[in-house]
Design an enzyme around this catalytic site. Structure first.
Site, short mmCIF file in Angstrom:
data_model
loop_
_atom_site.label_atom_id
_atom_site.label_comp_id
_atom_site.label_asym_id
_atom_site.label_seq_id
_atom_site.Cartn_x
_atom_site.Cartn_y
_atom_site.Cartn_z
N ARG A 186 11.17 42.73 69.74
CA ARG A 186 12.17 41.69 69.94
C ARG A 186 12.52 41.09 68.60
O ARG A 186 11.65 40.92 67.73
CB ARG A 186 11.64 40.58 70.87
CG ARG A 186 11.59 40.97 72.34
CD ARG A 186 12.97 41.00 72.97
NE ARG A 186 12.92 41.25 74.41
CZ ARG A 186 12.98 42.47 74.95
NH1 ARG A 186 13.09 43.54 74.19
NH2 ARG A 186 12.95 42.61 76.28
N ARG A 213 -4.84 40.58 69.26
CA ARG A 213 -5.66 39.37 69.45
C ARG A 213 -7.14 39.74 69.48
O ARG A 213 -8.00 39.01 69.02
CB ARG A 213 -5.26 38.67 70.76
CG ARG A 213 -3.97 37.84 70.63
CD ARG A 213 -3.71 37.09 71.90
NE ARG A 213 -3.39 38.04 72.96
CZ ARG A 213 -2.39 37.87 73.83
NH1 ARG A 213 -1.63 36.79 73.75
NH2 ARG A 213 -2.14 38.73 74.78
N HIS A 271 19.93 47.75 69.92
CA HIS A 271 18.99 47.52 71.02
C HIS A 271 19.15 48.60 72.08
O HIS A 271 19.46 48.32 73.24
CB HIS A 271 19.19 46.12 71.63
CG HIS A 271 18.04 45.71 72.49
ND1 HIS A 271 17.75 44.39 72.77
CD2 HIS A 271 17.10 46.43 73.14
CE1 HIS A 271 16.69 44.32 73.56
NE2 HIS A 271 16.28 45.55 73.80
N ASP A 324 15.94 47.84 65.70
CA ASP A 324 16.68 48.08 66.94
C ASP A 324 16.92 46.77 67.68
O ASP A 324 17.60 46.73 68.70
CB ASP A 324 15.90 49.04 67.85
CG ASP A 324 16.65 49.37 69.14
OD1 ASP A 324 16.06 49.22 70.23
OD2 ASP A 324 17.84 49.72 69.07
N GLU A 368 21.33 38.71 69.32
CA GLU A 368 22.10 39.88 69.75
C GLU A 368 23.33 39.45 70.58
O GLU A 368 23.24 38.47 71.32
CB GLU A 368 21.21 40.81 70.58
CG GLU A 368 20.07 41.40 69.77
CD GLU A 368 19.07 42.18 70.61
OE1 GLU A 368 19.30 42.37 71.82
OE2 GLU A 368 18.04 42.59 70.06
N GLY A 387 -0.38 47.87 72.93
CA GLY A 387 -0.24 48.05 74.38
C GLY A 387 0.26 49.45 74.67
O GLY A 387 0.07 50.37 73.88
N ARG A 388 0.95 49.61 75.80
CA ARG A 388 1.42 50.94 76.22
C ARG A 388 2.30 51.56 75.15
O ARG A 388 2.11 52.70 74.73
CB ARG A 388 2.23 50.81 77.52
CG ARG A 388 1.43 50.48 78.75
CD ARG A 388 2.35 50.22 79.91
NE ARG A 388 2.95 48.90 79.82
CZ ARG A 388 2.85 47.98 80.79
NH1 ARG A 388 2.19 48.26 81.90
NH2 ARG A 388 3.40 46.79 80.67
#
Ligand code: 8YV
Length: 318
Positions: free
Chosen positions: A235, A178, A282, A259, A264, A156-157
């Protein structure tokens, strides 16, 4: 005219909080004790028309149920995995997030983790601090990035921004998604384990949530080479963290740059003891400039909503 009531579940940046407090009636749910939270919802829940939050604060379906007249939820995050987006949209409640403004910083963090992990930045700094250089001479050699293959999971971006940086640094790039992205010239894999077996660095760059939980599972980790690395700026939930720790402990992979984590701010103690991992709290989007831009999007989305104008960055329809 009475001010519009807004529930603050997670605070914004100081300048933007001042803008909000000058425009709306803010109810600081984030600062309230559990008892005060319950009293706040009982007394003003029915008046709340908007919610301000972020990935850290989230927005649960249980809280949504206490806000019968809420119209819009604005999160200072690109990730939507801690927000009950589907429940909001089912009630016709708009949700906004903060894509694009943090893409560069997050991509920079991915590259920083790749460099710091493969070139052993932190052990090298410790080599000086702990007097090893004076007593033992040069530190053990590490490994080059040049011509290593980076396998991105998702394109993605942020994935595209990482790929651009990686190419400029002499890394070969391939990706799993995908479906292939026709606009991308990088080699595409539709089999994640096969890609893992053929890369030197595996980096998930997909949204969090149920759809990607443990996408990088024990089988994918087992497909990696002992000389390979895992980099995660997406994530913690995307990787089976228990399996990752075991892979690192058993030497089945060479190292990791992380990260984000499963629970968390708690980080597995085993990771804290390893010198072949680089850990960050994070903070990929954690620059003043980017967090200000994220915060301003929250302010501007609220203003657009209450002016009856199109939202700037609505969450995708679930
Ligand atoms: C957090 C992030 O939002 O944007 C996201 O989805 O994970 C981060 O930028 C940041 O920690 C602010 O809560």
């Amino acid at each position: 005219m009475s001010q519009i009531d807004i529930l603050v579940v997670w605070p914004n940046r100081p300048k933007q909080m001042l803008q909000l407090s000058n425009t709306y009636q803010l109810h600081r749910y984030d600062l309230a004790s559990d008892a005060e939270k319950e009293a706040m919802l009982a007394s003003v829940g029915h008046r709340i028309r908007a919610v301000v939050t972020s990935h850290g604060g989230g927005f649960s379906a249980e809280l949504l149920q206490r806000l019968p007249n809420v119209e819009v939820v604005c999160s200072s995050s690109v990730g939507l995995d801690t927000l009950c987006v589907e429940a909001c949209q089912a009630r016709g409640i708009a949700v906004t997030h903060t894509p694009d403004v943090l893409t560069n910083d997050v991509a920079d963090m991915a590259i920083m983790l790749i460099l710091a992990t493969l070139r052993r930045l932190i052990p090298a700094a410790d080599w000086i601090k702990n007097g090893h250089w004076e007593r033992q001479g040069m530190m053990p050699l590490n490994t080059t990035l040049t011509n290593k293959t980076l396998g991105l999971v998702g394109m993605g971006r942020i994935g595209k921004a990482i790929a651009t940086r990686a190419q400029a640094m002499g890394l070969q790039v391939c990706y799993y998604a995908r479906q292939a992205k026709p606009e991308m010239s990088f080699p595409f894999y539709d089999d994640l384990q096969k890609m893992a077996a053929n890369v030197d660095i595996l980096a998930p760059v997909v949204p969090g949530g149920a759809g990607t939980k443990h996408l990088i599972d024990r089988a994918v980790l087992a497909a990696l080479k002992p000389t390979s690395y895992v980099i995660n700026i997406s994530r913690g939930s995307v990787i089976d963290e228990t399996a990752l720790v075991e892979c690192l402990q058993q030497g089945n992979i060479a190292g990791a740059g992380l990260d984000v984590f499963d629970d968390e701010p708690h980080v597995p103690s085993a990771l804290l003891a390893m010198d072949n991992v680089v850990l960050q709290p994070h903070c990929a989007s954690g620059t003043v400039e980017t967090r200000d831009a994220m915060a301003q999007l929250v302010v501007d989305n609220l203003a657009a909503h209450f002016a009856g104008k199109p939202l700037l960055t609505p969450a995708p329809q679930q």
